[in-house]
Design an enzyme around this catalytic site. Structure first.
Site, PDB file in Angstrom:
ATOM      1  N   TRP A 201     -14.844  -7.646   6.500  1.00 36.03           N
ATOM      2  CA  TRP A 201     -13.424  -7.344   6.659  1.00 36.03           C
ATOM      3  C   TRP A 201     -13.132  -7.145   8.158  1.00 36.03           C
ATOM      4  CZ3 TRP A 201     -11.106  -2.850   8.623  1.00 36.03           C
ATOM      5  CH2 TRP A 201      -9.706  -2.856   8.543  1.00 36.03           C
ATOM      6  N   ARG A 445     -11.279   0.016  -3.028  1.00 33.73           N
ATOM      7  CA  ARG A 445      -9.911   0.356  -2.591  1.00 33.73           C
ATOM      8  C   ARG A 445      -9.139   0.981  -3.758  1.00 33.73           C
ATOM      9  NH1 ARG A 445      -4.682  -2.714  -0.126  1.00 33.73           N
ATOM     10  NH2 ARG A 445      -4.434  -1.382   1.666  1.00 33.73           N
ATOM     11  N   TRP A 479       0.357 -13.409  -1.423  1.00 31.58           N
ATOM     12  CA  TRP A 479      -0.455 -13.122  -2.618  1.00 31.58           C
ATOM     13  C   TRP A 479      -1.779 -12.562  -2.118  1.00 31.58           C
ATOM     14  CZ3 TRP A 479      -0.018 -15.711  -7.850  1.00 31.58           C
ATOM     15  CH2 TRP A 479      -1.114 -15.437  -8.664  1.00 31.58           C
ATOM     16  N   ASP A 480      -1.966 -11.283  -2.319  1.00 34.66           N
ATOM     17  CA  ASP A 480      -3.136 -10.598  -1.770  1.00 34.66           C
ATOM     18  C   ASP A 480      -4.194 -10.386  -2.841  1.00 34.66           C
ATOM     19  OD1 ASP A 480      -4.666  -9.291   0.102  1.00 34.66           O
ATOM     20  OD2 ASP A 480      -3.116  -7.855   0.675  1.00 34.66           O
ATOM     21  N   CYS A 528      -4.000 -14.382   0.770  1.00 32.28           N
ATOM     22  CA  CYS A 528      -4.597 -13.346   1.610  1.00 32.28           C
ATOM     23  C   CYS A 528      -5.644 -12.662   0.752  1.00 32.28           C
ATOM     24  CB  CYS A 528      -3.486 -12.358   2.005  1.00 32.28           C
ATOM     25  SG  CYS A 528      -4.066 -10.855   2.808  1.00 32.28           S
ATOM     26  N   ASP A 550      -7.079  -9.013   8.803  1.00 29.00           N
ATOM     27  CA  ASP A 550      -6.270  -7.818   9.038  1.00 29.00           C
ATOM     28  C   ASP A 550      -6.408  -7.347  10.478  1.00 29.00           C
ATOM     29  OD1 ASP A 550      -5.349  -7.829   6.522  1.00 29.00           O
ATOM     30  OD2 ASP A 550      -6.440  -6.069   5.807  1.00 29.00           O
TER      31      ASP A 550
HETATM   32  C1  GLA Z   1      -4.439  -6.151   2.701  1.00 28.45           C
HETATM   33  C2  GLA Z   1      -3.765  -7.230   3.522  1.00 28.45           C
HETATM   34  C3  GLA Z   1      -2.824  -6.581   4.520  1.00 28.45           C
HETATM   35  C4  GLA Z   1      -1.797  -5.777   3.785  1.00 28.45           C
HETATM   36  C5  GLA Z   1      -2.478  -4.746   2.912  1.00 28.45           C
HETATM   37  C6  GLA Z   1      -1.486  -4.044   2.010  1.00 28.45           C
HETATM   38  O1  GLA Z   1      -5.289  -5.384   3.471  1.00 28.45           O
HETATM   39  O2  GLA Z   1      -4.721  -8.024   4.159  1.00 28.45           O
HETATM   40  O3  GLA Z   1      -2.219  -7.571   5.317  1.00 28.45           O
HETATM   41  O4  GLA Z   1      -0.993  -6.629   3.028  1.00 28.45           O
HETATM   42  O5  GLA Z   1      -3.463  -5.348   2.072  1.00 28.45           O
HETATM   43  O6  GLA Z   1      -2.083  -3.127   1.194  1.00 28.45           O
END
Ligand code: GLA
Length: 731
Positions: A201, A445, A479-480, A528, A550
């Site tokens: 990450w 998380r 879309w995460d 994402c 991030d």
């Molecule tokens: C992830 C994404 C971030 C943001 C957070 C929100 O970490 O990569 O860009 O959207 O989630 O919780």
């Protein structure tokens, strides 16, 4: 174009040839992959290895037809059991418990229409074309199991794709222990250099170079996504390989789940590359007449080091993977609320931010996490996809309309694959989470993963997203997917099919995104996964862009974007200007440099425009203009790495050059200043040697030849983290 002549199969791209043949015993034998050859029939015959009796104590696969020892044979699809002790492409367990397969050639067909892998993303061609795909049918000599090898050709980008399909035509079940997508066996002198990517990450796409001799090298992911730890992309070739030198092969996999790439060099010098779904995370039993298809893999060859591989792969992704409305379009400059307000989302703040952003010329407002359910922090509410009207007074439609009135588009964040234990959804449906009955699932998380392999759950998750999208004029979705899979168990899968869950999960995500593209064809989708943990060609088949990382620090981004751009075109890379001190590393860099670095991607902002220093805010309109001026070039141009700060520790330089070589843009960033060192010579790349160029802001003209061979002198700016753009146009 793909052709066949007397059992010799030739796949030709603009600059490469790939050749294999059916040997007398019916084994599919690889002969050549490399620079394009103009081959005569005699020439091809001369490539067929002469079989001697010097196999020592090797196992002979077919005594009647040949004296081939498969252990020293370059094959197109290896299996276990007849003497090939290398890793197999396919491994099956038959009803009698045996694991020995013997696939021999049966037939072939050449198609005009590109063959697609069943139910999976597949590279596509806009038009039918003679000799697009080749299907080779092999059959196991005892069980009647069929193995189809599918090859397709993409001439102009020098890429070839492959996938494999197994069909059980026998009367008893067959268990698949592995079915890789592709195999390449090549002769070497016993050593190869490999370029692969590892990371974590906020540290995605770190290139790793390895020299391999007579052993096995593996890249793999096991958490259910392609992962930030190991991208499925890999290059291997001669040991002297560098950015611009050496013969090498590049591979990628159109798959977003667990994958494995291995390169193995045997005692005879045969290097075998395999790539596909990670065999340890897939177990499938085929009942009679059932079949299973692997994902598609893509490969290319370069005789000019990594650079050419990047150019081929970029063209391939741009033209044959990315689809839909946004494929060729400039993407709107966005501002994302995440680093500006995290979970403290309020409609007043949103509108204030949107208003300032609109004034500066920003075109799309993206409301990130924190707008739904009880989502006041990351401990809760995933799955409760209804608008939190305490935070967003007046509701979502009101907010979207207000943002639209400012002349901005509106976008929103979802994490549709997840469920928080502290959510209404989990309280009502604890069974919706992937878990093993009787075992407490592990958190990541503070969340679990939805069991999207169940239609009911998938439909629920899709409808949540779609309902919100239907409720207002939402034109963009992020879309995460913020965790890897663990504790693999599903309520609906019987015990003997549990080994399919990881793969079914990937298929479910694809199905949901396909549905979304169909229902909302103009929607701009950005994938994402906590940044770039699912940056692969499978996801790019659904979304034209993916958030790289991030980590938004401009200097860290130089490395992350360079790694990403080794594989994927700049048009796919989500990149934003963020606030300083940077929220991930605490570094302070000039606003100007942050803009230059984000320009090498989709471009946007991730900060509170109302709070940044006036002097920074004032620069935004100029950055907006810069984006509009250069985006065609950045999106469609050829990308060249010139100097890597990750290697030299002082400065970074890369460029994009238009296809017709009339325009080029180079980005130079001095990361650390060096005293008593007045200037640097930058050797530009990709220009036409015979053309003359003007450099914006400077007097005079330069020949492409001079700029590439004698270089351009760049004065050291005073201070660290200083950047500049060098814009060239043909005179
Ligand atoms: C992830 C994404 C971030 C943001 C957070 C929100 O970490 O990569 O860009 O959207 O989630 O919780």
């Amino acid at each position: 174009m793909i052709t066949e002549n007397n059992g010799r199969f030739l796949i030709e791209t603009d600059h490469t040839s790939y050749l294999f043949y059916v040997d007398p015993a019916g084994f599919l034998t690889h002969l050549y992959y490399g620079e394009k050859l103009f081959l005569t029939e005699d020439g091809i015959d001369a490539m067929i290895p002469v079989i001697s009796n010097q196999n020592g104590c090797s196992i002979i696969a077919d005594q009647k037809e040949s004296t081939v020892s498969l252990d020293d044979w370059c094959q197109e699809a290896s299996s276990r059991g007849r003497g090939d002790l290398g890793q197999p492409m396919i491994e099956l367990v038959y009803a009698d418990g045996s694991r020995s397969s013997d696939f021999r050639f049966e037939s072939f067909r050449i198609e005009r229409i590109k063959e697609q892998p069943d139910g999976l993303p597949g590279a596509y061609k806009e038009e039918e074309q003679e000799g697009s795909s080749l299907v080779i049918v092999l059959r196991d000599q005892k069980s009647r199991t069929v193995l189809e090898l599918v090859y397709s050709v993409f001439e102009e980008c020098d890429c070839i794709t492959r996938f494999a399909r197994v069909r059980n035509e026998g009367e008893e079940p067959v268990r698949i222990l592995r079915l890789m997508s592709t195999q390449l066996d090549v002769r070497t002198d016993g050593q190869q250099k490999i370029l692969s990517f590892s990371g974590e990450w906020a540290r995605e796409m770190e290139p790793v170079e390895t020299i391999l001799s007579a052993s096995r090298f593996t890249v793999e992911s096991g958490g259910g996504t392609s992962s930030n730890k190991a991208n499925p992309f890999i290059i291997f070739g001669e040991t002297e390989l560098s950015e611009t030198y050496g013969q090498c092969y590049g591979f990628n996999l159109l798959y977003s789940g667990n994958h494995q790439e291995t390169l193995e060099i045997g005692g005879h010098g045969r290097a075998r590359f395999l790539s596909g779904i990670h065999p340890e995370f897939l177990e499938i039993t085929l009942q009679p007449l059932e079949s299973f298809c692997s994902p598609e893999a893509v490969q290319t060859f370069s005789d000019g080091g990594y650079q050419q591989i990047s150019l081929h792969m970029h063209a391939f992704v741009r033209e044959h993977i990315v689809r839909g409305y946004w494929k060729k379009k400039e993407r709107p400059i966005l501002i994302n609320s995440w680093e500006a307000m995290y979970f403290d989302v309020r409609e007043k703040k949103v509108l204030k931010l949107a208003k300032e952003a609109a004034k500066a010329g920003i075109e799309l407002f993206v409301l990130d996490d924190g707008w739904f359910g009880n989502r006041y922090d990351d401990n809760r509410a995933l799955g409760d996809w209804f608008v939190n009207e305490e935070k967003l007074k007046g509701g979502l439609k009101y907010l979207v309309d207000e943002v639209n009135k400012l002349g901005m588009k509106f976008g929103i964040w979802f994490e549709p694959e997840m469920i928080s234990p502290d959510s209404d959804l989990y309280r009502a449906h604890p069974d919706y989470a992937i878990a093993i009955p009787g075992r407490e699932p592990s958190l990541c998380r503070n969340q679990y993963v939805l069991d999207l392999t169940r239609k009911e759950v998938r439909d629920y998750a899709y409808e949540c997203v779609a309902k919100i999208l239907r409720s207002a004029n939402i034109e963009y979705v992020k879309w995460d997917m913020n965790r890897q899979l663990s504790d693999i168990g599903s309520l609906e899968l019987p015990a003997d099919q549990m080994g399919e869950l990881y793969h079914r999960y990937v298929l479910a995500v694809y199905e949901m995104q396909e549905r979304m593209m169909t229902e909302f064809p103009h929607l701009l989708l950005e994938n994402c996964s906590g940044g770039g943990a699912r940056f692969d060609p499978g996801m790019l088949y659904y979304s034209p862009q993916i958030w790289c990382s991030d980590d938004t620090d401009a200097i860290e981004r130089l490395k992350i974007q360079e790694g990403t751009a080794l594989i994927y075109p700049l048009s796919t890379m989500g990149a934003h200007v963020s606030d300083c001190p940077n929220h991930t590393v605490g570094r302070v860099t000039p606003f100007e440099t942050r803009g230059y670095v984000a320009l090498a991607g989709t471009f946007g902002y991730e900060l509170d425009v109302t709070k940044i220093p006036e002097s920074d805010r004032e620069q935004i309109p100029a950055q907006v203009a810069m984006y509009h001026k250069y985006n065609d070039l950045v999106r469609e141009g050829d990308y060249y790495r010139i100097a890597s700060y990750a290697e030299n520790h002082y400065f970074d330089c890369y460029g994009v050059v238009s296809k017709n070589k009339k325009e080029a843009l180079y980005t130079y960033v001095q990361v650390l200043n060096r005293p008593n060192y007045h200037s640097r010579r930058i050797y530009l790349k990709g220009l036409a040697a015979e053309k003359y160029y003007a450099i914006e802001g400077e007097d005079g003209t330069w020949s492409g030849e001079q700029l590439m061979n004698a270089g351009l002198l760049v004065q050291n700016p005073f201070g660290d983290f200083k950047g500049k753009l060098i814009h060239l146009t043909e005179v």
